[in-house]
Structures are given as structure tokens and as C-alpha cells.
Design a protein around this motif. Sequence first.
Motif, short mmCIF file in Angstrom:
data_model
loop_
_atom_site.label_atom_id
_atom_site.label_comp_id
_atom_site.label_asym_id
_atom_site.label_seq_id
_atom_site.Cartn_x
_atom_site.Cartn_y
_atom_site.Cartn_z
N ARG A 1 8.40 -6.60 -9.00
CA ARG A 1 8.40 -7.72 -8.04
C ARG A 1 9.21 -7.41 -6.80
N SER A 2 9.85 -6.25 -6.78
CA SER A 2 10.71 -5.89 -5.67
C SER A 2 10.70 -4.38 -5.49
N PHE A 3 11.28 -3.94 -4.39
CA PHE A 3 11.39 -2.51 -4.15
C PHE A 3 12.78 -2.20 -3.60
N LEU A 4 13.18 -0.96 -3.75
CA LEU A 4 14.51 -0.54 -3.34
C LEU A 4 14.42 0.71 -2.48
N VAL A 5 15.20 0.72 -1.41
CA VAL A 5 15.33 1.90 -0.56
C VAL A 5 16.51 2.69 -1.11
N HIS A 6 16.23 3.87 -1.69
CA HIS A 6 17.27 4.68 -2.32
C HIS A 6 17.88 5.68 -1.35
N GLY A 7 17.07 6.16 -0.44
CA GLY A 7 17.46 7.31 0.38
C GLY A 7 18.23 7.00 1.63
N LEU B 1 8.44 11.14 -3.10
CA LEU B 1 8.98 10.20 -2.12
C LEU B 1 9.66 9.00 -2.77
N ALA B 2 9.48 8.85 -4.09
CA ALA B 2 10.09 7.72 -4.80
C ALA B 2 11.62 7.82 -4.82
N ASN B 3 12.17 8.98 -4.47
CA ASN B 3 13.63 9.06 -4.38
C ASN B 3 14.13 8.46 -3.07
N ILE B 4 13.19 8.04 -2.19
CA ILE B 4 13.55 7.38 -0.94
C ILE B 4 13.29 5.88 -1.04
N ILE B 5 12.12 5.51 -1.54
CA ILE B 5 11.75 4.10 -1.69
C ILE B 5 10.80 3.97 -2.88
N SER B 6 11.00 2.93 -3.69
CA SER B 6 10.14 2.78 -4.86
C SER B 6 10.17 1.34 -5.38
N TRP B 7 9.15 1.05 -6.21
CA TRP B 7 9.12 -0.22 -6.93
C TRP B 7 10.33 -0.29 -7.85
N GLN B 8 10.83 -1.47 -8.08
CA GLN B 8 11.85 -1.71 -9.08
C GLN B 8 11.14 -1.92 -10.42
N PRO B 9 11.84 -1.74 -11.53
CA PRO B 9 11.21 -1.94 -12.85
C PRO B 9 10.57 -3.31 -13.05
N ASP B 10 11.07 -4.34 -12.37
CA ASP B 10 10.51 -5.68 -12.54
C ASP B 10 9.14 -5.83 -11.87
N LYS C 1 0.83 -1.21 0.00
CA LYS C 1 0.00 0.00 0.00
C LYS C 1 0.86 1.26 0.00
N MET C 2 1.95 1.24 0.76
CA MET C 2 2.85 2.39 0.81
C MET C 2 3.48 2.64 -0.56
N LEU C 3 3.99 1.58 -1.19
CA LEU C 3 4.62 1.74 -2.50
C LEU C 3 3.63 2.24 -3.55
N HIS D 1 0.89 4.01 -2.94
CA HIS D 1 0.56 5.40 -2.61
C HIS D 1 1.64 6.35 -3.10
N ILE D 2 2.89 6.01 -2.83
CA ILE D 2 4.00 6.85 -3.26
C ILE D 2 4.02 6.96 -4.77
N ASP D 3 3.86 5.86 -5.47
CA ASP D 3 3.92 5.87 -6.93
C ASP D 3 2.79 6.68 -7.55
N LEU D 4 1.60 6.56 -6.99
CA LEU D 4 0.43 7.21 -7.59
C LEU D 4 0.17 8.62 -7.09
N HIS D 5 0.49 8.90 -5.82
CA HIS D 5 0.08 10.17 -5.23
C HIS D 5 1.22 11.08 -4.77
N GLU D 6 2.36 10.52 -4.45
CA GLU D 6 3.49 11.32 -3.96
C GLU D 6 4.80 10.86 -4.59
N PRO D 7 4.94 11.04 -5.88
CA PRO D 7 6.14 10.56 -6.57
C PRO D 7 7.44 11.19 -6.06
#
Length: 120
Positions: free
Chosen positions: A28-34, A17-26, A5-7, A9-15
Amino acid sequence: MKVYKMLEHIDLHEPALANIISWQPDQRSFLVHGGAKKMEQHILPRFFKGQKQYASFRRQLNLWGFRRVDHKGADKGAYYHVTFLRCKPPVCRDISLTPRPQCLTTRNYITCTTCTWPHV
């Protein structure tokens, strides 16, 4: 599941924040960037009430069966779970806590010979 749900929300409503955490292109996974500090300041208090430390967040991921990608490449450091699929949110409901071996729930873990859990 809160992580899903967090991922979303960030992707659809607060992009932003995607520089901190986001879905990976696949998807199937997510990455913490920040890093830990940004997670503790901006993500954890907002999406995970009561969880203040990044180390605790990582520990919870491990307990729920998420694994960290260790191999080299774009996905290095990402977290994945075999049933964590962006395109199939109902499948995420099947994720459950991984049972701990009995030897780790008692103080006998040093002498345990009944499981394959890596003992230190």
C-alpha cells in the motif's frame, strides 16, 4: 499513474533498482531507500520526464494526496495514499490532485480566516 507503473516495472523487470525505490511489504506504500541523489540520477530522468529534482518529486506526491509515514517502524519514511493499492491498479486511477485552499492561491493567506489550512 506513473508512480504505480514505475514501481511495477522495477519490481518485475529491473529488481536492481529496488535498492533505490520499492513497494513496501504492505503493498500500500513505497519507500525511497537510496536518497535524493540516486533518485535524481537513476529514477527521475527515466520514469518522470522533465522532473529532475527529488524535492519536486516529493512536492508532486503531496499535491496528489500522498502522505509520508512519520511513526517509528519499518514503514517510517514511506509514502502512502488510501487508494494506492498494488493489488488493485484500477483504484489508483481515482487519485486526483488535492485542491489548494483559495487563500493559498492568492497573496491573502496570512489573513485568511475561512479555512483550516495550517498557515505559517
